[in-house]
Design a protein around this motif. Structure first.
Motif: not given
Ligand code: C2O
Ligand code: CU
Length: 476
Positions: A38-43, A63-66
């Motif tokens: 499982r991963f979580a990605l937040k653009p 993504y995830n601020g990076s």
């Protein structure tokens, strides 16, 4: 012409030369009891030091601020579950480039899913049939969303990898920056659309203008190269070394030296290479990008440490990767479909079908369209497929580049073989998801249509894609 002067290393690199961001891989998160990673990605908007501390940080989307996004890593046969939360102020989706996955997980807006609205969520879940080097990126507003930094590596390890001492993932990117190190706007510019796309002026390795990558004499390296740029093509020459190409677009190939000593990557394309570091301690070697004639430049240095060589002779072990078992097409029974690409500047196109009527180039341009597929310039959402295939059928597709430009043509959901170029048979064991067409070149590809759904076929120069160079193929 609005072309910016290229920002040189002299202009952009902090004196003293920061060490490269070419990082070794991250440990993968532990496998949940149910066999799912499982991963979580937040653009989201963020800042990044693209060009070094002598310049202000660059406002990016990451993504995830990076930049690049977090590396997603799993093992062949596992299942990924990735929860995406949209932290942008515009809709997005995520596409898992090269993975042969169920259509509903493919991330194509209005075709396989509704766009993820700002603040919205979508959970992607799919198995990983193939080992290899893949990547992920938005499939909406692509020129801007990728051009501002949204992309990341997706590495699927072999169950039994070949032996190397170290592995690195190199995401090659290209940015159009101003003197203040900020991204220049103008995404969707018609000059970019009708020519070679949004070529930038600053090339980064893993999100950073990189002076050198440290290596050690005698070690065997595996490099996973991914071109995540909007439009720039690369032809990397590892001077003083003999790289062996072991995989293309994720899939294993018979290990071989690159043609003319250059690893050519159009946007979206990947190559895995193995290099035995045969230089001496303390030596430096340039990796030169030779794609654009008269615009060769040093991409990065391989900087040997002073340590004693790890070994005297290169490892004897084979570097041939285990096969992915991609089903091969049956050429004898294959149906043939022709896909003609036209348009762009310096082409011969006079008119095109647009919304059911014939229009001239001028009118096309006024609608932001620059390219045609089988004579049609498509605006807005794709609906009708170029053609339909029965599930289980083999398909031979003749891709005809009737333009003056390079186009990396990408097919979703499948891997294909290139069987001919300009009418000449190609004997090659590679399975690709993207084929680079040179100006006026015709390539024949073949694949087994074993994955049901509506699949995109498009140019991966994102400014070409969004100005018409795209279509759908239905497998049912
Ligand atoms: Cu990498 Cu349709 O895209
Ligand atoms: Cu193109």
């Amino acid at each position: 012409m609005h072309r910016l002067p290229p920002l040189s290393r002299r202009d952009l690199l902090i004196a003293g030369g920061a060490l490269g961001a070419a990082s070794a891989f991250l440990p993968r998160p532990s496998l949940a009891a149910d066999g799912v990673r499982r991963f979580a990605l937040k653009p989201m908007p963020a800042t990044a030091s693209l060009v070094g501390e002598a310049y202000p940080d660059t406002a990016v989307w990451g993504y995830n601020g990076s930049v690049p996004g977090p590396e997603i890593r799993a093992v062949q046969g596992e299942t990924l579950e990735i929860e995406v939360e949209n932290g942008l102020d515009q809709a997005t989706t995520v596409h898992w480039h090269g993975i042969r996955l169920p259509n509903a997980m493919d991330g194509v807006p209005h075709v396989t899913q509704e766009p993820i609205a700002p603040g919205g969520r979508f959970t992607y879940r799919f198995g990983l049939p193939d080992a290899g080097t893949y990547w992920y990126h938005p499939h909406l507003g692509s020129s801007e969303q990728l051009g501002r930094g949204l992309s990341g590596a997706l590495v699927v390890e072999e169950r039994e990898p070949v032996r190397v001492d170290r592995e690195m993932v190199w995401l090659l990117d290209d940015w159009r920056l101003g003197r203040d190190a900020q991204i220049v706007g103008g995404f969707g510019d018609m000059h970019d659309r009708t020519h070679d796309g949004r070529i930038g002026n600053t090339v980064t390795l893993n999100g950073r203008l990189t002076e050198q990558v440290p290596v050690r004499a005698g070690e065997r390296l595996r490099l996973r190269l991914v071109n995540v740029a909007n439009a720039r093509l690369f032809a990397l020459d590892f001077q003083g070394h003999q790289p062996q190409v072991v995989a293309l677009d994720g899939h294993p190939v018979t290990p071989h030296a690159p043609k003319d000593g250059q690893i050519v990557l159009g946007p979206g394309m990947r190559a895995d290479i193995v290099i035995d570091m045969q230089g001496r301690p303390g030596e430096r070697f340039e990796v030169v990008d030779r794609f654009y004639r008269q615009m060769h430049y040093r991409f990065v240095d391989l900087a040997y440490s002073d340590e004693a060589p790890l070994r005297d002779n290169p490892l004897a072990e084979s570097i041939r990767l285990p096969s992915n078992s991609v089903p091969a097409p049956d050429l004898a029974s294959a149906v043939t479909h022709r896909v003609h690409f036209g348009g762009g500047m310096m082409g011969q196109m006079a008119s095109a079908r647009m919304d059911g009527r014939m229009v001239g180039m001028r009118e096309m341009f006024q609608h932001g369209l620059a390219w045609t597929v089988n004579g049609a310039a498509v605006s807005g959402h794709l609906n009708d497929p170029l053609f339909r295939l029965k599930r289980g059928q083999s398909c031979r597709m003749v891709l005809e580049n009737d333009t003056a430009w390079f186009h990396p043509i990408h097919l979703h959901g499948h891997a294909f073989r290139v069987i001919a170029r300009n009418g000449q048979k190609v004997a090659d064991d590679a399975f690709l998801d993207t084929v680079l067409l040179a100006p006026r070149e015709t390539a024949e590809i073949a694949f087994l249509a074993d994955n049901p759904g509506m699949w995109m076929l498009h140019c991966h120069v994102l400014e070409h894609q969004e100005s018409g160079m795209m279509g759908l193929i239905e497998v049912a």
